[in-house]
Design an enzyme around this catalytic site. Structure first.
Site, short mmCIF file in Angstrom:
data_model
loop_
_atom_site.label_atom_id
_atom_site.label_comp_id
_atom_site.label_asym_id
_atom_site.label_seq_id
_atom_site.Cartn_x
_atom_site.Cartn_y
_atom_site.Cartn_z
CB CYS A 117 -0.84 0.25 1.24
SG CYS A 117 -2.00 1.46 1.17
CB CYS A 152 -0.67 2.69 4.14
SG CYS A 152 -2.09 1.96 3.34
CG ASP A 153 3.02 1.55 4.49
OD1 ASP A 153 2.72 2.02 5.51
OD2 ASP A 153 2.97 0.17 4.01
#
Ligand code: NAP
Length: 313
Positions: free
Chosen positions: A135, A138-139
Site C-alpha cells: 500500500c 499508506c506507507d
C-alpha cells in the site's frame, strides 16, 4: 435468538455501500457487515480520476466515506469489525455466523472484494512493514528521498509508482514483460516521469535485508542472471485474490475463486447475489462496483418481496 434481516450485505467497499444505499432507501430491514472501516480497495488509492462526476478526481478515501455517510443517512446499520465467517442455509433463509453472534437473512449480497496477492518470495513476509508494503498510499511517506521498487505492470503498480515519486528519490518499476499492462494515460505519465525507471523483463526472486529492506534480487528473464537492486522499500502490485473463502461451500466459484453469477448477479444459490470485484467476470473499476451493488440490491429486494408475497406485479 438470531437477529432477523431481510437483506444482509457483506463487505463495505463501493459495491456493498451502494447496495446499502439502495436497500436502506427502499426501507428494507438491512444490515452491512464489514471486516474493517477502510471502505475497500479504493480507500487505498490516493486519487480516483475516472469515477464520473468528479472532474479533477477525488481522494479514494473521501469517495468511500461519502458513500458510507449517504448509506447511513438512509438508516443502513453497519456492523464494523464484524466479518461474516460462514453462511449456512436454513429453510429459505441464510444463517450468518459472525463474531457478534448469528444473524438470519432472507437475501444476501456478497461484496467482499479482493486482497492484494503475495509473490511468495524469500524476505517478502519476513520484511513486511520493514520496507515491504502492499500500500503506497499508506506507507509511501516513509520513503522520503529514498529509492524504492514497485513490482507489477498493471494499473495499480503504475498508479502507485507515480504516487511514490512525491516522496522517493527514484522509483524502479519491475515488470516481467517488455510493455506495461496499465492504461495508456498512466503509461504515458510514468514513462515521462524522470523519477521513474522501468526495469523490463525482470522478476524479483528475493527481498534482501537483515532488519529492514536493503535490496531486491531480480532475475533478468533474457540473460537468466540475478542482479541486485539496492532499495529501501518494495511495493508489490502483482494482482489480487478474491475474498470468497467464507462462501465457497454455499456458492459456485470459478477457477480463480471468484463468485459465479448470472446476468442478474444471482449466484448458484437462489437469494444470494454477488457484486463488485469478488464477482467472476467483473471489470475491476469503482464505477462498475457501484452499478453492480445497485443491481444486486434491487434483485435481492425482489427476492425478499417474492418470499413475502408482497411483490408489486
Ligand atoms: P493486474 O491488472 O492483474 O496487474 C498485475 C500485474 O502484476 C501485471 O502486470 C502482472 O504481469 C504482474 N504479475 C502478476 N503475477 C506476477 C508474478 N508472479 N511475477 C511478476 N509479476 C506478476 O492487477 P492490478 O494492477 O492490481 O489491477 C487489478 C484490477 O483493478 C485491474 O482490472 C485494473 O484495471 C483495476 N484497477 C484500475 C485502476 C484505475 O482504473 N485507475 C487502478 C487500480 C486497479 P502481466 O502484465 O505480465 O500479467
Amino acid at each position: 435468538m438470531e437477529e432477523e434481516l431481510e437483506i444482509a450485505i457483506i463487505g463495505g467497499g463501493p459495491a456493498g455501500l451502494s447496495a446499502g444505499i439502495y436497500a436502506a432507501r427502499a426501507r428494507m430491514k438491512v444490515a452491512l457487515f464489514e471486516e474493517s472501516t477502510t471502505g475497500g480497495m479504493p480507500a487505498f488509492t490516493e486519487r480516483i480520476e475516472n469515477y464520473p462526476g468528479f472532474p479533477g478526481g477525488i481522494a479514494g478515501r473521501e469517495l468511500v466515506e461519502r458513500m458510507r455517510e449517504q448509506a447511513e443517512s438512509f438508516g443502513l446499520k453497519i456492523h464494523t469489525f464484524n466479518p461474516v465467517r460462514n453462511v449456512k442455509l436454513a429453510e429459505e433463509r441464510f444463517l450468518l455466523l459472525t463474531d457478534e453472534g448469528d444473524f438470519k437473512a432472507m437475501a444476501l449480497v456478497i461484496a467482499t472484494g479482493m486482497s492484494p496477492a503475495k509473490l511468495g518470495i524469500p524476505g517478502e513476509e519476513e520484511l513486511l512493514g520493514r520496507g515491504v508494503s502492499y500500500c503506497a498510499t499508506c506507507d509511501g511517506a516513509f520513503f522520503k528521498e529514498k529509492e524504492v521498487a514497485v513490482v507489477g505492470g498493471g494499473d495499480a503498480a503504475v498508479e502507485e509508482a507515480l504516487y511514490l515519486t512525491r516522496f522517493a528519490s527514484k522509483v524502479h518499476i519491475i515488470h516481467r514483460r517488455d510493455r506495461l499492462r496499465a492504461s495508456r494515460i498512466l503509461q504515458e505519465r510514468a514513462l515521462a516521469n524522470p523519477k521513474i525507471e522501468v526495469l523490463w523483463r525482470r522478476v524479483p526472486v528475493e527481498v534482501a535485508g537483515e532488519s529492514k529492506v536493503a535490496a531486491v534480487k531480480l532475475r533478468n528473464l533474457d540473460s537468466n542472471e540475478v542482479e541486485e537492486l539496492p532499495v529501501e522499500g518494495i511495493f508489490f502490485y502483482v494482482g489480487n485474490i478474491p475474498n470468497s473463502a467464507p462462501f465457497q461451500e454455499i456458492v459456485r466459484l470459478d477457477e480463480q475463486g471468484y463468485i459465479i453469477t448470472d446476468a442478474r448477479l444471482e449466484t448458484s444459490t437462489k437469494g444470494i447475489f454477488a457484486a463488485g470485484d469478488v464477482r467472476s467476470g467483473n471489470i475491476k473499476q469503482v464505477a462498475v462496483a457501484v452499478g453492480e451493488g445497485v443491481t444486486a440490491a434491487l434483485q435481492a429486494q425482489r427476492h425478499v418481496e417474492r418470499l413475502k408475497g408482497t411483490e408489486y406485479v
